[in-house]
Scaffold this motif. Structure first.
Motif, short mmCIF file in Angstrom:
data_model
loop_
_atom_site.label_atom_id
_atom_site.label_comp_id
_atom_site.label_asym_id
_atom_site.label_seq_id
_atom_site.Cartn_x
_atom_site.Cartn_y
_atom_site.Cartn_z
N ASN A 1 22.65 -6.48 1.93
CA ASN A 1 22.73 -5.27 1.12
C ASN A 1 22.44 -5.59 -0.35
O ASN A 1 22.49 -6.73 -0.78
CB ASN A 1 24.13 -4.68 1.25
N PHE A 2 22.15 -4.55 -1.12
CA PHE A 2 22.12 -4.69 -2.57
C PHE A 2 23.47 -5.25 -3.02
O PHE A 2 24.51 -4.91 -2.45
CB PHE A 2 21.91 -3.33 -3.25
N ASP A 3 23.45 -6.09 -4.05
CA ASP A 3 24.70 -6.55 -4.65
C ASP A 3 25.30 -5.45 -5.51
O ASP A 3 26.52 -5.27 -5.54
CB ASP A 3 24.47 -7.78 -5.53
N ALA A 4 24.44 -4.74 -6.23
CA ALA A 4 24.90 -3.68 -7.14
C ALA A 4 23.83 -2.60 -7.24
O ALA A 4 22.63 -2.89 -7.15
CB ALA A 4 25.17 -4.26 -8.52
N GLU B 1 0.81 -1.22 0.00
CA GLU B 1 0.00 0.00 0.00
C GLU B 1 0.84 1.27 0.00
O GLU B 1 0.30 2.37 -0.06
CB GLU B 1 -0.95 -0.02 1.19
N ALA B 2 2.15 1.12 0.07
CA ALA B 2 3.08 2.25 0.03
C ALA B 2 4.40 1.71 -0.50
O ALA B 2 4.61 0.49 -0.51
CB ALA B 2 3.26 2.86 1.43
N PRO B 3 5.29 2.59 -0.93
CA PRO B 3 6.59 2.09 -1.42
C PRO B 3 7.36 1.33 -0.35
O PRO B 3 7.26 1.64 0.85
CB PRO B 3 7.33 3.37 -1.81
N SER B 4 8.14 0.38 -0.80
CA SER B 4 9.04 -0.38 0.07
C SER B 4 10.15 0.54 0.57
O SER B 4 10.55 1.46 -0.14
CB SER B 4 9.62 -1.53 -0.74
N PRO B 5 10.71 0.26 1.74
CA PRO B 5 11.88 1.03 2.18
C PRO B 5 13.02 0.98 1.17
O PRO B 5 13.79 1.93 1.05
CB PRO B 5 12.29 0.35 3.50
N LEU B 6 13.11 -0.10 0.41
CA LEU B 6 14.17 -0.20 -0.60
C LEU B 6 13.96 0.81 -1.72
O LEU B 6 14.92 1.38 -2.24
CB LEU B 6 14.24 -1.63 -1.14
N PHE B 7 12.70 1.04 -2.11
CA PHE B 7 12.44 2.07 -3.11
C PHE B 7 12.76 3.46 -2.56
O PHE B 7 13.28 4.32 -3.28
CB PHE B 7 10.99 2.03 -3.60
N TYR B 8 12.47 3.68 -1.28
CA TYR B 8 12.83 4.96 -0.68
C TYR B 8 14.34 5.15 -0.66
O TYR B 8 14.84 6.26 -0.89
CB TYR B 8 12.26 5.09 0.74
N ALA B 9 15.09 4.08 -0.39
CA ALA B 9 16.55 4.19 -0.39
C ALA B 9 17.05 4.58 -1.78
O ALA B 9 17.91 5.46 -1.91
CB ALA B 9 17.18 2.87 0.05
N PHE C 1 16.61 10.53 -14.16
CA PHE C 1 17.35 9.50 -13.45
C PHE C 1 16.68 8.15 -13.62
O PHE C 1 15.45 8.05 -13.70
CB PHE C 1 17.38 9.78 -11.93
N ARG C 2 17.49 7.12 -13.63
CA ARG C 2 17.03 5.74 -13.48
C ARG C 2 18.03 5.08 -12.56
O ARG C 2 19.23 5.13 -12.80
CB ARG C 2 16.99 5.00 -14.81
N VAL C 3 17.54 4.50 -11.48
CA VAL C 3 18.42 3.80 -10.55
C VAL C 3 17.92 2.37 -10.42
O VAL C 3 16.73 2.13 -10.24
CB VAL C 3 18.45 4.47 -9.16
N GLN C 4 18.85 1.44 -10.53
CA GLN C 4 18.51 0.03 -10.35
C GLN C 4 19.34 -0.53 -9.22
O GLN C 4 20.57 -0.37 -9.21
CB GLN C 4 18.79 -0.76 -11.63
N GLY C 5 18.67 -1.18 -8.28
CA GLY C 5 19.36 -1.88 -7.21
C GLY C 5 19.08 -3.37 -7.35
O GLY C 5 17.92 -3.77 -7.40
N ASP C 6 20.12 -4.16 -7.43
CA ASP C 6 19.98 -5.61 -7.55
C ASP C 6 20.13 -6.22 -6.16
O ASP C 6 21.20 -6.13 -5.55
CB ASP C 6 21.03 -6.19 -8.49
N LEU C 7 19.05 -6.84 -5.69
CA LEU C 7 19.02 -7.38 -4.33
C LEU C 7 18.76 -8.88 -4.38
O LEU C 7 17.74 -9.33 -4.89
CB LEU C 7 17.90 -6.70 -3.52
N ASP C 8 19.70 -9.65 -3.85
CA ASP C 8 19.50 -11.08 -3.65
C ASP C 8 18.76 -11.22 -2.33
O ASP C 8 19.30 -10.87 -1.28
CB ASP C 8 20.85 -11.80 -3.62
N THR C 9 17.54 -11.71 -2.36
CA THR C 9 16.70 -11.75 -1.16
C THR C 9 16.96 -12.96 -0.27
O THR C 9 16.25 -13.16 0.72
CB THR C 9 15.21 -11.71 -1.55
N ALA C 10 17.98 -13.75 -0.58
CA ALA C 10 18.24 -14.97 0.21
C ALA C 10 18.50 -14.66 1.69
O ALA C 10 18.07 -15.40 2.56
CB ALA C 10 19.42 -15.74 -0.39
#
Length: 158
Positions: free
Chosen positions: A104-107, A48-56, A84-93
């Motif tokens: 943390n994000f990998d990249a 219902e709102a952006p994820s904290p990761l999107f806010y980061a 701007f375009r920002v991509q964060g690659d996150l392995d959720t394991a």
């Protein structure tokens, strides 16, 4: 022991309340800005709102733009619009599965296009200074993840 008070230090304070994985946050200060976070259903949220990761990641773009304005003033160059375009690659394991490792994000890749009247040399200095001076960029960079920062210059319109 005497402590030195630095007048250049500005405290940023956020207060938050929440239940489950959703929060309501209020930034302390005159404006009292408020915002909400939530998570995808797969992470226990209702989306219902952006994820904290999107806010980061959003903090990264907006802090870069604020820093860019300050750097441009110092370099005496004029800026126009930003994209701007920002991509964060996150392995959720680690986050989801509890695996060993770093959550943390990998990249993180920042791709930016900014209108400017800078010469090519000035633009290179501008980009370097923005990365060096942006607090949020430095949070990501110093965390040890793979950080790519690709800025392109567009002609200044108007």
């Amino acid at each position: 022991m005497t402590s030195t008070i630095r007048t250049s230090v500005v405290p940023f304070v956020v207060n938050a309340t929440g239940t489950g994985v959703a929060q309501h946050l209020i930034a302390e200060g005159d404006a009292g800005h408020e915002f909400d976070t939530d998570a995808y259903p797969a992470f226990g949220g209702r989306d219902e709102a952006p994820s904290p990761l999107f806010y980061a990641l959003g903090a990264l773009t907006s802090c870069n733009q604020v820093t860019a304005a300050l750097v441009a003033k110092d370099l005496e160059i004029t800026l126009g619009s930003f994209d701007f375009r920002v991509q964060g690659d996150l392995d959720t394991a680690v986050l989801v599965g509890g695996a060993d490792g770093n959550a943390n994000f990998d990249a993180v890749t920042v791709t930016a296009t900014v209108q400017s009247d800078a010469t090519p040399e000035q633009f290179q200095e501008f980009v370097s200074e923005v990365e060096r001076r942006c607090p949020v960029s430095q949070l990501f960079i110093r965390s040890g993840l793979e950080f790519a920062n690709d800025w392109q210059q567009a002609p200044l319109e108007g």
